[in-house]
Design a protein around this motif. Structure first.
Motif, PDB file in Angstrom:
ATOM      1  N   ALA A 355       0.849  -1.192   0.000  1.00  0.00           N
ATOM      2  CA  ALA A 355       0.000   0.000   0.000  1.00  0.00           C
ATOM      3  C   ALA A 355       0.887   1.243   0.000  1.00  0.00           C
ATOM      4  O   ALA A 355       2.025   1.214   0.444  1.00  0.00           O
ATOM      5  CB  ALA A 355      -0.912   0.012   1.215  1.00  0.00           C
ATOM      6  N   GLY A 356       0.326   2.358  -0.481  1.00  0.00           N
ATOM      7  CA  GLY A 356       1.144   3.551  -0.678  1.00  0.00           C
ATOM      8  C   GLY A 356       1.826   3.479  -2.033  1.00  0.00           C
ATOM      9  O   GLY A 356       1.557   2.600  -2.845  1.00  0.00           O
ATOM     10  N   GLY A 357       2.710   4.425  -2.283  1.00  0.00           N
ATOM     11  CA  GLY A 357       3.432   4.417  -3.557  1.00  0.00           C
ATOM     12  C   GLY A 357       3.477   5.794  -4.193  1.00  0.00           C
ATOM     13  O   GLY A 357       3.302   6.814  -3.524  1.00  0.00           O
ATOM     14  N   ILE A 358       3.704   5.816  -5.497  1.00  0.00           N
ATOM     15  CA  ILE A 358       3.851   7.077  -6.226  1.00  0.00           C
ATOM     16  C   ILE A 358       2.607   7.933  -6.011  1.00  0.00           C
ATOM     17  O   ILE A 358       1.479   7.487  -6.229  1.00  0.00           O
ATOM     18  CB  ILE A 358       4.054   6.822  -7.728  1.00  0.00           C
ATOM     19  N   ASP A 359       2.813   9.151  -5.575  1.00  0.00           N
ATOM     20  CA  ASP A 359       1.714  10.067  -5.295  1.00  0.00           C
ATOM     21  C   ASP A 359       0.920  10.330  -6.569  1.00  0.00           C
ATOM     22  O   ASP A 359       1.430  10.868  -7.551  1.00  0.00           O
ATOM     23  CB  ASP A 359       2.287  11.374  -4.738  1.00  0.00           C
ATOM     24  N   THR A 360      -0.359   9.939  -6.562  1.00  0.00           N
ATOM     25  CA  THR A 360      -1.172  10.074  -7.773  1.00  0.00           C
ATOM     26  C   THR A 360      -1.466  11.526  -8.141  1.00  0.00           C
ATOM     27  O   THR A 360      -1.849  11.807  -9.284  1.00  0.00           O
ATOM     28  CB  THR A 360      -2.491   9.308  -7.618  1.00  0.00           C
ATOM     29  N   CYS A 361      -1.283  12.435  -7.209  1.00  0.00           N
ATOM     30  CA  CYS A 361      -1.453  13.855  -7.546  1.00  0.00           C
ATOM     31  C   CYS A 361      -0.410  14.311  -8.557  1.00  0.00           C
ATOM     32  O   CYS A 361      -0.576  15.345  -9.205  1.00  0.00           O
ATOM     33  CB  CYS A 361      -1.373  14.704  -6.284  1.00  0.00           C
ATOM     34  N   GLU A 362       0.663  13.532  -8.687  1.00  0.00           N
ATOM     35  CA  GLU A 362       1.740  13.855  -9.619  1.00  0.00           C
ATOM     36  C   GLU A 362       1.511  13.258 -11.004  1.00  0.00           C
ATOM     37  O   GLU A 362       2.287  13.506 -11.918  1.00  0.00           O
ATOM     38  CB  GLU A 362       3.072  13.329  -9.069  1.00  0.00           C
TER      39      GLU A 362
END
Length: 408
Positions: A355-362
């Protein structure tokens, strides 16, 4: 001997579910695609999934089945490549499958059928392979052409070659199951380019408990009970499995994705029962508590449960008719509102996903491309999108790989 110099339209790092799907779609568009991986075997996570039968999707995929700091991010990709689309691909290759429960679809045969399908589709789309291949360096090149436009390219150096590409796709997966090759490489690429990573944690994973809370239950490892497990506002109804370290089973794996250290789990061991009514009926009979519980639970569990919460009642010959109302309320509380605080998980070695990972806002939800680094894409498990148990994470791999494959 110098490094071989190559130019490709698209380079994809990671030959798992998402990476191969992206390669297939990009290749279909006539793009020159190179798919690379540090492992000798492709699709190892596919191979071991679903008990070797690969739970390749779920009929009932919805955005609500995914956890992310940006819950709406997954909607676009999931809408454009659906479970029905992947089922059509399965049928095209003559792979027989079945539904187990809750929409979960598995191969009748081996998971290897899915890997072979993806390999055949990649080869048909003209995808080139470089496996095993370890990336040593990634550079971002920006040059000004004759029309004063800036050309941006990536340079990927391996032990044998230097590859230039317009589009670099990171499909390296998460940290879960390092024994089959999982690594932090994708997050390191994000760090290199200044892309934030949402804090990582094992998910779809068993939970462990302090000895003082759980020591007695270690003696019933292997017993499975239908239960409802809640944490905060999340709740799942499936089996829980007692292990020598704590709890596992589908309901626990599901809730583990929502659990955080210090938070309490609430377990309802008899979710469909009106125990107040049941006790009223059994009080008319000369039934002891263990005999009453034997209607619902294995005897080994009853012995351990009573010895922990009501040791006097285990050896007592009192019938339920002799119990005070306050005692029965206490029994109901422990059966239907058992509260316990995990001290941790069994870790990435046993976790099904990260869970977690590359920030989807980016990222662009339409293309999976980084907003600040044109030409750089992240797909699959490395992204901060985590599905529920039951084929949802494979569907995210197919959908996000498909989305990027239309634009790289």
């Amino acid at each position: 001997m110098g490094l071989q110099k190559l130019f490709k339209d698209v380079v994809i790092i990671g030959a798992g579910a998402a990476g191969m799907m992206c390669a297939i779609e990009a290749g279909k568009r006539g793009r020159r695609v190179l798919l690379m991986d540090h492992a000798r075997k492709i699709g190892e996570k596919i191979r071991i999934s679903g008990g070797g039968h690969c739970n390749f999707t779920n009929r009932y995929v919805k955005p609500e089945n995914y956890i992310s700091s940006n819950p709406d991010f997954c909607r676009s990709a999931l809408a454009r490549y659906t479970p029905q689309d992947f089922i059509a691909l399965i049928k095209k290759h003559g792979i027989r499958y079945h539904e187990k429960k809750l929409g979960q679809l598995f191969c009748d045969g081996s998971s290897q059928q899915i890997i072979d399908l993806l390999k055949i589709e990649c080869d048909s789309a003209g995808v080139d392979w470089q496996i095993p291949s370890k990336v040593q360096k990634i550079a971002y090149l920006a040059t000004q052409n004759e029309q004063d436009h800036v050309d941006r390219k990536f340079s990927i150096t391996t032990e044998t070659s230097c590859i230039e590409t317009d589009s670099l796709v990171v499909a390296t997966g998460g940290l879960s199951i390092p024994q089959i090759g999982a690594s932090a490489f994708g997050y390191k690429i994000a760090e290199q380019f200044g892309i934030p990573v949402i804090s990582l944690r094992p998910a779809l994973v068993g939970l462990i408990f302090a000895d003082g809370d759980f020591a007695e239950f270690k003696n019933i490892s292997g017993i499975s009970i239908d239960a409802e497990v809640s944490c905060d506002r999340a709740s799942f109804r499936e089996n829980i499995l007692f292990t020598h370290r704590g709890l596992s089973g589908p309901a626990i794996l599901q809730i583990s994705s929502y659990w955080r250290p210090g938070r309490t789990l609430h377990v309802n061991l008899l979710p469909d029962q009106d125990l107040q009514q049941s006790f009223s009926e059994f009080r008319k009979l000369s039934t002891t508590l263990p005999n009453f519980l034997a209607c619902y639970f294995p005897k080994r569990f009853i012995k351990i449960w009573c010895s922990k919460f009501f040791p006097d009642m285990l050896i007592s010959s009192r019938s339920l008719s002799e119990y005070r109302d306050s005692e029965l309320r206490c029994i109901i509380e422990n059966l239907q509102k058992w509260s316990i605080i995990p001290i941790g998980t069994v870790g990435y070695k046993k976790a099904e996903v990260t869970a977690g990972g590359i920030d989807t806002c980016e990222l662009s939800s339409k293309t999976m491309e980084c907003k600040r680094v044109p030409g750089l894409y992240f797909i699959g498990e490395v992204v901060d999108v985590t599905g529920h148990l039951g084929g949802y994470n494979f569907q995210w791999a197919w959908s996000s790989g498909y989305a990027a494959g239309q634009f790289v």
